[in-house]
Scaffold this motif. Structure first.
Motif, short mmCIF file in Angstrom:
data_model
loop_
_atom_site.label_atom_id
_atom_site.label_comp_id
_atom_site.label_asym_id
_atom_site.label_seq_id
_atom_site.Cartn_x
_atom_site.Cartn_y
_atom_site.Cartn_z
N ALA A 1 -1.09 -15.62 2.65
CA ALA A 1 -1.10 -14.24 2.17
C ALA A 1 -2.05 -13.34 2.96
O ALA A 1 -2.74 -12.50 2.41
N LEU B 1 -3.02 -10.22 5.32
CA LEU B 1 -2.45 -8.87 5.41
C LEU B 1 -1.92 -8.72 6.84
O LEU B 1 -2.69 -8.74 7.80
N THR B 2 -0.60 -8.60 6.95
CA THR B 2 0.03 -8.73 8.26
C THR B 2 -0.30 -7.58 9.21
O THR B 2 -0.16 -7.73 10.42
N ASN C 1 -8.88 -8.86 8.23
CA ASN C 1 -8.46 -9.59 7.04
C ASN C 1 -9.66 -10.16 6.30
O ASN C 1 -9.74 -10.08 5.08
N MET D 1 5.07 -7.01 1.06
CA MET D 1 3.72 -7.40 0.64
C MET D 1 3.78 -8.19 -0.66
O MET D 1 3.04 -9.13 -0.87
N GLN E 1 0.80 -10.80 -0.66
CA GLN E 1 -0.35 -9.99 -0.23
C GLN E 1 -0.90 -9.16 -1.39
O GLN E 1 -2.11 -8.97 -1.51
#
Lengths: 271, 255
Positions: free
Chosen positions: A97, A99-100, A107, B121, B126
């Motif tokens: 998970a 944050l791309t 991050n 997300m 996320q």
């Protein structure tokens, strides 16, 4: 439960009941997790291990029963109190998970930036220290898409640790990792726990791996804890289900076949 | 009978969704002061939703303007009233076409991108990770995007109107030979501040609706690839219908 024992437990769950739709996930679950230890929560897929972690973080609320973290009843906390409690926790998600849109550095810096007003220079030191502890200080400028699965897991670990939590929750930390990455993650879980004095909870069904590092294991099935103890105790358990789980036998109390009508009749079309 | 039951069910579902969207708006508005305290986040979203939509808005506006110029000239020439082309074009664009077409284009260009970004997300945990990090995703992710979108639509509408009028001027004056002075003076004569007010209020309402629908669909999408796809589709469909219904309501109210 007397007061001194209660103070030693970071998490206490009693009479937990929870259902999703018509499916009962927890049916009177009881468990206590002592401070400073690594506790493994194991069980067949679909037994609600991840759901249980989400109860600790207050993302899900029980239908009945109590979930206490650090002496606080999670479901009854007001929003600010819940967020204050969450600041004392870190969680590693199964798919990391990250944050791309942010670099590795950003991050790890994200929870610090959002929750504190740390000076940029101090922030940089904190983030680099955490990245160094997972061996990825050199990868600070990479983007999540440039990381391997094992590296992403370690970045997520650094991010989960960056606010120095008391409690670290790991959701399936070994899934999809190659043996080297797996060894690294295993070592880091033990190292973090002991060096930082954390309490760690690892949800996993990688029995062999988790047995190396866990101080205590709980096996959950059909909504209840069916066995608990040290990993070596569980391997010699009298329960057939626990043994099936610990040895990974394909058939046993947990059947290989999903309930189905009679095979012969179904193939002949008479069902 | 079954048909009536089905109609009743879909009507109830639509009302329930409307209620959920309104509650979601309440949650976002509660976090807006926190979002305004960090203007950098909002300006980044104005860039994403607004600045990056400029090309499609300007291109469309020029062609829409040219078409209205042509059609308007053709109709008015039959009545020998070509001189009021400027006023007709400006009123059509400012009161009606500018806000509506901009909102529809915004839904297609920026709304889909907002919905799929937030949806992805959600699908990749996320948003859940933020919650666990004690960061409210509505405050950090949803509110700045909503505000950025809601600010962008009225600004994009203004750009659309200006370029559209230029397109009509190009066709009317430059190609068809309408008198340039008449084109602009008639526009000045017939366009009231109230007309501009009507257009501006429409664009504000449409901006709020389009941004709200996009962030709602993204935030509440099923956490799967299919879920994100469906959220994106629903954003365009719901926004288009909502904009057209709202347009009728505002027009009926103001006329």
């Amino acid at each position: 439960m007397d007061a001194s024992r209660a103070a030693d437990n970071l998490i206490e769950i009693s009479g937990l009941r929870f259902s999703r739709g018509s499916r009962l996930i927890f049916d009177g679950l009881e468990l206590a997790i002592p401070r400073g230890s690594i506790t493994a929560i194991m069980g067949p897929s679909g037994t609600g291990k991840t759901t249980l972690l989400r109860m600790f973080t207050g993302q899900l609320k029980p239908d009945a029963g109590s979930v206490q973290v650090a002496g606080q009843e999670v479901a009854r906390l007001s929003r600010p109190d819940l967020y204050a409690l969450r600041r004392r926790m870190g969680m590693l998600f199964q798919n990391s998970a990250l944050l791309t849109d942010f670099s590795v550095f950003e991050n790890v810096a994200f929870p610090v930036r959002e929750n504190t007003r740390l000076h940029e220079r101090l922030l940089r030191n904190v983030v680099l220290t955490k990245l160094h502890s997972v061996g990825l200080r050199g990868a600070a400028d990479l983007m999540p898409s440039e990381l391997s699965g094992g590296m992403a897991r370690r970045v997520a670990m650094a991010r989960a640790m960056v606010l120095d939590p008391e409690l670290l929750l790991y959701d399936e930390p070994f899934s999809g990792l190659d043996p080297i990455s797996l060894g690294v993650v295993l070592r880091l879980i033990r190292l973090n726990n002991d060096a930082l004095g954390l309490t760690s909870i690892v949800v996993s069904h990688d029995v062999a791996e988790i047995a190396h590092i866990a101080d205590h294991c709980f096996v959950i099935s059909e909504g209840k804890v069916i066995a608990s103890g040290r990993p070596d105790e569980l391997a010699n358990s009298e329960s057939e289900l626990v043994r099936q789980f610990m040895t990974g036998a394909a058939d046993g109390p947990v059947p290989f076949h999903y309930p189905a009508p009679d095979y012969r009749q179904q193939l002949l079309g008479t069902y | 009978m079954a048909l009536i039951r089905q109609l009743q069910d879909s009507l109830l579902a639509a009302l329930r969704k409307l209620g959920a969207v309104v509650l979601f708006l309440g949650e976002i508005l509660a976090q807006c002061p926190a979002a305004f305290a960090r203007p950098a986040l909002i300006s980044a979203q104005i860039h994403n939703a607004g600045v990056l939509s400029l090309v499609i808005i300007m291109t469309s506006a020029f062609f829409v303007g040219m078409v209205i110029g042509l059609q308007g000239y053709d109709s008015l020439a039959r009545l020998r009233q070509e001189d009021i082309l400027g006023a007709g074009v400006a009123l059509t664009l400012i009161k009606e076409l500018g806000p509506v077409v901009t909102a529809l284009l915004f839904a297609g260009r920026a709304g889909t991108s907002l919905a799929s970004e937030i949806g992805l997300m959600r699908a990749t945990d996320q948003l859940a990770a933020m919650e666990v990090m004690a960061i409210d995703p509505i405050r950090r992710i949803v509110a700045p995007r909503f505000v950025g979108g809601a600010i962008s639509v009225p600004l994009l509408t203004a750009v659309f109107n200006a370029i559209g009028i230029l397109g009509a001027w190009f066709i009317g004056v430059y190609v068809m030979g309408v008198d340039g002075g008449a084109f602009w003076s008639q526009m000045q004569e017939y366009v009231d501040p109230a007309d501009i007010g009507e257009g501006v209020s429409k664009s504000i309402v449409f901006g709020i609706a389009a941004s709200l629908i996009a962030v709602y669909e993204g935030y509440n999408c099923a956490p799967t690839a299919e879920g994100v796809g469906m959220a994106t589709t629903r954003t365009v469909v719901t926004t288009s219908i909502a904009v057209l219904i709202l347009d009728y309501m505002i027009t009926a109210f103001l006329i």
